[in-house]
Design an enzyme around this catalytic site. Sequence first.
Site, PDB file in Angstrom:
ATOM      1  CB  CYS A 131      -4.708   2.238   3.209  1.00  0.00           C
ATOM      2  SG  CYS A 131      -5.903   2.021   4.306  1.00  0.00           S
ATOM      3  CD  GLN A 182      -3.012   1.212   0.662  1.00  0.00           C
ATOM      4  OE1 GLN A 182      -4.038   0.240   0.221  1.00  0.00           O
ATOM      5  NE2 GLN A 182      -3.267   2.222  -0.569  1.00  0.00           N
ATOM      6  NE  ARG A 195      -2.394  -1.220  -2.445  1.00  0.00           N
ATOM      7  CZ  ARG A 195      -2.840  -1.906  -2.137  1.00  0.00           C
ATOM      8  NH1 ARG A 195      -4.345  -1.722  -2.244  1.00  0.00           N
ATOM      9  NH2 ARG A 195      -2.734  -3.311  -1.709  1.00  0.00           N
TER      10      ARG A 195
END
Length: 307
Positions: A265, A133, A293
């Site tokens: 996130c 992440q 990502r």
Amino acid sequence: MKHYIDFHRDVSFEDLDYLLDTAIDLKAKTKAGIEHHLLKGKSLAMIFTKSSTRTRVSFEVGMYQLGGQALFLSNNDIQIGRGETIYDTANVLSGMVDGIMIRTFKHQDVEDLAKYGKIPVINGLTDDQHPTQVLADLLTIKEHKGTLKGLKLAYLGDGNNMANSLLHACAKAGMDISVASPADYSCPEKYVIEANEDAKVTGSKIVMTTDPFEAAEGADVIYADTWTSMGQEAEKAARVEIFKGYQVNSKLMGVAKSDAIFMHCLPAYRGYEVTEEVIDGPQSVVFDEAENRLHAHKAILVNCFLN
Ligand code: CP
Ligand code: NVA
């Protein structure tokens, strides 16, 4: 052989430059429709003993775009869920695939998979760390701010896997980081010590505090995560009480720089760690962060499989 398990240990300063440059290059190629089958014929086993939307989809699509294939192996489907050992799993998978991505509870299980296996292992989140992440986060900050060095990130809330990996990543990238958590929920000392080791080299400043406004003061990036991580569902009501002073809302954003960006996130819980007006407002970059990502993970895969 390169593993990607612990950002502090596994990502050198040179690796970080390579990973960001590669992610930027592969993102541009993806957008332009330029084929980049760097991992043709390679296979990635993806073990999930916790839920996932972003990590699963980005690694699966990433392997496809790189010309390889990914296998989704949930706890319910593979024999780990019925007690087969990490040792046996590592040895069996080493004979059939080229790499393993694993999301699970105990960090040590991921380290053991790497220790017993003969192929690269990527940590897709443990109770302690979320290193994939934070690479996407650095890429997103770089895109929005043009640089990383010298910026200040403020993380508000639980001293959890996200906070630990952000300490690692900011220190490595030369960013200042302030983490504000309730006294009993601060990051384990180990992560602060490790971040300070890199900070000595990069010049970044690490501040641990209980005061969310002190942390957010003058920040370029405000970061939030859920107050109740996977596995802590039974504590949810108590945690809402403990963390309520750490919500990212307009008042909190008001002490950051006027051009600060908001990051999370995801998954997010509106009305708890962040208000709707912030996460759905003009300073929020959470969907760029989610998309990144894909590009960041492709860089990780290339670095682990080819370098
Ligand atoms: N941020 C993140 O890891 O999302 P998922 O849990 O959906 O993979
Ligand atoms: N801290 C969160 C992150 C989810 C991506 C959790 O572990 O559930």
